[in-house]
Design an enzyme around this catalytic site. Structure first.
Site, PDB file in Angstrom:
ATOM      1  N   HIS A 155       0.865  -1.190   0.000  1.00  0.00           N
ATOM      2  CA  HIS A 155       0.000   0.000   0.000  1.00  0.00           C
ATOM      3  C   HIS A 155       0.896   1.233   0.000  1.00  0.00           C
ATOM      4  CE1 HIS A 155      -3.832   2.043   1.865  1.00  0.00           C
ATOM      5  NE2 HIS A 155      -3.162   2.882   1.090  1.00  0.00           N
ATOM      6  N   HIS A 170       1.116   4.846  -2.444  1.00  0.00           N
ATOM      7  CA  HIS A 170       0.711   5.675  -3.587  1.00  0.00           C
ATOM      8  C   HIS A 170       1.979   6.338  -4.094  1.00  0.00           C
ATOM      9  CE1 HIS A 170      -3.592   5.433  -2.403  1.00  0.00           C
ATOM     10  NE2 HIS A 170      -3.044   5.248  -1.212  1.00  0.00           N
ATOM     11  N   HIS A 205      -9.695   1.049  -1.128  1.00  0.00           N
ATOM     12  CA  HIS A 205      -9.623   1.671   0.196  1.00  0.00           C
ATOM     13  C   HIS A 205     -11.024   1.587   0.802  1.00  0.00           C
ATOM     14  CE1 HIS A 205      -5.829   3.194  -1.199  1.00  0.00           C
ATOM     15  NE2 HIS A 205      -5.655   4.037  -0.196  1.00  0.00           N
ATOM     16  N   GLU A 255     -11.216   3.284   6.197  1.00  0.00           N
ATOM     17  CA  GLU A 255     -10.151   4.163   6.709  1.00  0.00           C
ATOM     18  C   GLU A 255     -10.867   5.232   7.549  1.00  0.00           C
ATOM     19  OE1 GLU A 255      -8.167   6.465   3.650  1.00  0.00           O
ATOM     20  OE2 GLU A 255      -6.537   7.111   4.982  1.00  0.00           O
ATOM     21  N   ASP A 263       1.735   3.952   2.782  1.00  0.00           N
ATOM     22  CA  ASP A 263       0.678   4.800   2.213  1.00  0.00           C
ATOM     23  C   ASP A 263       1.246   5.967   1.396  1.00  0.00           C
ATOM     24  OD1 ASP A 263      -1.933   5.382   1.602  1.00  0.00           O
ATOM     25  OD2 ASP A 263      -2.532   6.018   3.604  1.00  0.00           O
ATOM     26  N   ASP A 264       1.569   7.066   2.065  1.00  0.00           N
ATOM     27  CA  ASP A 264       2.130   8.254   1.403  1.00  0.00           C
ATOM     28  C   ASP A 264       3.338   8.716   2.221  1.00  0.00           C
ATOM     29  OD1 ASP A 264      -0.109   8.883  -0.676  1.00  0.00           O
ATOM     30  OD2 ASP A 264      -1.156   8.536   1.210  1.00  0.00           O
TER      31      ASP A 264
END
Ligand code: HPA
Ligand code: ZN
Length: 346
Positions: free
Chosen positions: A22, A24, A205, A208, A286-287
């Protein structure tokens, strides 16, 4: 400079071969690179320095992050921009002993600025092919932006059809991201049915910020192979049992959840409770450029906050390989590497 001594478990985890499921790729864009690309491409940013941009990374929820994340992505115009961004992530992943990664990208963020999907994928692919030579295997997952319409997602899917064939070795699935509340998975049933008919892997997703009902919709209507985040599943015991029984994995991102105020403290994170219930949880970044850490930082912070033990960390890392979209032989080879490392370290 202070040097922190890591616990034996933290050190063993850092050194372990890991999968990341996961991430991005646009969320790996560090402020320094945003400014370098802005200058190279003549793009004007709303922040006049790297420090001013970084100072804006004080998020209150998912939307407050997404607004800045899309602004950051506005500097990406040419194939080499996507190559440079991906290569920078590859370096960080290799440094964290990630041996396999499954990367999300958001084509609609770029097509709306006139950048063709083919340009986006070509740049990412060039970096990932090089990474393969350096011991990092990867897959690519095209995500639809859920705040846009399903018709927009369908048009994006159709535009990407030749790429699913051209890059069949890499581009193996579709996902669903962006603003969750008010945009349930049911909104994208038709485009996911088309992707399923094409034999693509499916993720979304869900749970969340959104309620457990969104996770049910992802499972029952979109028929996803994995759920991204899914941490709010804990509110529904029947759902937790179902996730545990079916081994549908959750790609959990602890530092993301902390930064976006899903939990006000990492000690309150539900990852350990889900693990205790037998859910196949994984740890991911994630980011990472926005949330304060790549994979190893996510592991180390979680181990400490939730006081995870040796067997628990092993299980989480192994879950990452089990849940990855590789062949059984590739998966077994990665688990063998993990086992050899885990046995050899104290
Ligand atoms: N949630 C939803 N959309 C996103 C995220 C996220 O954590 N990161 C990038 N797009
Ligand atoms: Zn995400």
């Amino acid at each position: 400079m202070t040097t922190t001594t890591l616990s034996p478990l933290a050190q063993k985890t850092k050194d372990a071969p890991k999968a990341e499921l996961h991430i991005h790729i646009e969320g790996s864009l560090e402020p320094e690179l945003i400014f370098r690309l802005a200058e190279r491409n003549g793009v004007k940013l709303a922040y006049d320095s790297i420090e001013a941009l970084r100072a804006a990374y004080a998020f209150t929820d998912l939307q407050s992050f997404l607004d800045i994340y899309y602004a950051g992505a506005s500097v990406l115009l040419k194939e080499e921009d996507f190559y440079d961004m991906t290569m920078a992530y590859v370096e960080r992943a290799l440094a964290d002993n990630v041996v396999h990664t499954e990367i999300f990208f958001d084509p609609q963020t770029h097509t709306e600025r006139g950048v063709p999907i083919a340009t986006v994928v070509a740049g990412i692919e060039r970096a990932l092919a090089e990474a393969e030579q350096r011991g990092l295997t990867s897959k690519l997952i095209l995500c639809f932006l859920r705040h846009l319409s399903e018709d927009d997602a369908l048009a994006t899917f159709d535009a990407a059809l030749p790429l699913f064939d051209q890059y069949a070795h890499r581009l193996i699935g579709v996902g669903l991201d962006s603003s969750e509340r008010g945009h349930p998975p049911s909104k994208f049933e038709r485009v996911f049915a088309k992707a399923r008919a094409k034999g693509l892997k499916l993720v979304a997703h869900a749970g969340e910020e959104g309620p457990p009902s969104y996770i049910y919709e992802a499972l029952d209507l979109l028929k996803v192979d994995r759920v991204d985040h899914g941490v709010r599943s804990i509110e529904d015991p029947a759902l937790v049992t179902r996730l545990a029984d079916t081994r549908v994995a959750l790609t959990v991102c602890p530092l993301s959840n902390l930064k976006l105020c899903v939990f006000d403290d990492l000690t309150k994170h539900t990852l350990k409770a889900l693990l205790d219930e037998g859910v196949a949880v994984t740890v991911n970044s994630d980011d990472p450029a926005y949330f304060g850490g790549y994979v190893n930082e996510n592991y180390l912070a979680t181990i400490e906050a939730l006081r995870l033990g040796d067997d628990e960390v092993y299980t989480i890392i192994r879950n990452g390989f089990e849940a990855s979209f590789v062949t059984p032989a590739e998966r077994d080879a990665m688990i063998d590497r993990l086992d050899a490392h885990w046995r050899a370290s104290a």
